[in-house]
Write an enzyme that holds these catalytic residues in place. Structure first.
Site, PDB file in Angstrom:
ATOM      1  N   ILE A  77       0.876  -1.168   0.000  1.00 29.71           N
ATOM      2  CA  ILE A  77       0.000   0.000   0.000  1.00 29.71           C
ATOM      3  C   ILE A  77       0.913   1.218   0.000  1.00 29.71           C
ATOM      4  CG2 ILE A  77      -0.249  -0.115   2.513  1.00 29.71           C
ATOM      5  CD1 ILE A  77      -3.013   1.268   2.124  1.00 29.71           C
ATOM      6  N   ALA A  78       0.590   2.180  -0.832  1.00 28.71           N
ATOM      7  CA  ALA A  78       1.387   3.409  -0.890  1.00 28.71           C
ATOM      8  C   ALA A  78       0.496   4.565  -1.322  1.00 28.71           C
ATOM      9  CB  ALA A  78       2.551   3.258  -1.861  1.00 28.71           C
ATOM     10  N   VAL A  79       0.753   5.715  -0.723  1.00 29.36           N
ATOM     11  CA  VAL A  79       0.036   6.943  -1.053  1.00 29.36           C
ATOM     12  C   VAL A  79       1.072   8.047  -1.209  1.00 29.36           C
ATOM     13  CG1 VAL A  79      -1.636   8.643  -0.205  1.00 29.36           C
ATOM     14  CG2 VAL A  79      -2.035   6.201   0.203  1.00 29.36           C
ATOM     15  N   GLU A 111       3.107  -7.000   6.719  1.00 28.94           N
ATOM     16  CA  GLU A 111       4.354  -6.582   7.359  1.00 28.94           C
ATOM     17  C   GLU A 111       4.456  -5.070   7.179  1.00 28.94           C
ATOM     18  OE1 GLU A 111       4.951 -10.775   6.156  1.00 28.94           O
ATOM     19  OE2 GLU A 111       4.776  -9.045   4.832  1.00 28.94           O
ATOM     20  N   ASN A 116       8.031   2.854  10.994  1.00 31.41           N
ATOM     21  CA  ASN A 116       6.904   3.569  10.411  1.00 31.41           C
ATOM     22  C   ASN A 116       5.717   3.553  11.384  1.00 31.41           C
ATOM     23  OD1 ASN A 116       4.875   4.662   8.853  1.00 31.41           O
ATOM     24  ND2 ASN A 116       5.350   3.477   7.026  1.00 31.41           N
ATOM     25  N   TYR A 123      -3.004   0.782  10.952  1.00 29.37           N
ATOM     26  CA  TYR A 123      -3.393  -0.624  10.957  1.00 29.37           C
ATOM     27  C   TYR A 123      -4.014  -1.020  12.288  1.00 29.37           C
ATOM     28  CZ  TYR A 123      -0.282  -0.489   6.895  1.00 29.37           C
ATOM     29  OH  TYR A 123       0.344  -0.161   5.717  1.00 29.37           O
TER      30      TYR A 123
END
Length: 173
Positions: A77-79, A111, A116, A123
């Site tokens: 997942i990346a934004v 993971e 972070n 999460y």
């Protein structure tokens, strides 16, 4: 800012890789690996675009669920930085969890880098719990990975004035 989520395809590879290499500078997926993921029947990948510009991808996420498996893995997942703190990461994760539920999954794993805390907090707010640490998982930085698990809650509907519950899998005639 509001966003639209849609299923990703191999046609989105260049835009996804541009985000991947800018967000995960030292441990980005290879273009070949990402192309394989986007084309996989067992994967569920989404991309996010701003409402004002359907051609510009600002985030993505991916889930892997093998047929009949009781568990799934959030692959990535990346934004982009300019789209963060807008609820987009939460929306992408919500759709990953919903897809896992649709596929009959009971647990979702992921993971996350130990360095972070923002992602870990997101999460945790979605119900994930830390269950293990993989030492030096992210290379070449040798950063630990925190393994997290979500026990996928069944969707229930309670009828007014009753105490019985109907699960998502029970269909009305």
């Amino acid at each position: 800012m509001s966003f639209r989520l849609r299923r990703a395809s191999v046609d989105d590879l260049d835009a996804v890789m541009a985000i991947e290499t800018s967000v995960f500078v030292n441990d980005a997926w290879s273009s070949e690996g990402m192309a394989h993921e986007l084309a996989s029947r067992d994967g569920f990948y989404l991309v996010a675009t701003p409402d004002a510009d359907d051609a510009r991808i600002v985030g993505y996420s991916g889930l892997m669920v093998l047929p009949g498996a009781p568990d799934a893995d959030v692959q990535t997942i990346a934004v982009l930085p300019e789209a963060r703190r807008s609820g987009l990461g939460r929306a992408l994760m919500g759709q990953m969890i919903a897809e896992a539920r649709r596929r009959g999954v009971r647990e979702v794993f992921l993971e996350v880098r130990a360095d972070n805390p923002g992602a870990q907090s997101l999460y945790e707010s979605l119900g994930f719990e830390a269950i293990a640490v993989r030492p030096r998982y992210y290379m070449p930085d040798a950063v630990d990975a925190v393994v997290m698990r979500l026990r996928v809650p069944a969707t229930t509907t309670e009828l007014a004035g009753t105490t019985s519950q109907t699960t998502e899998s029970e269909k009305l005639p």
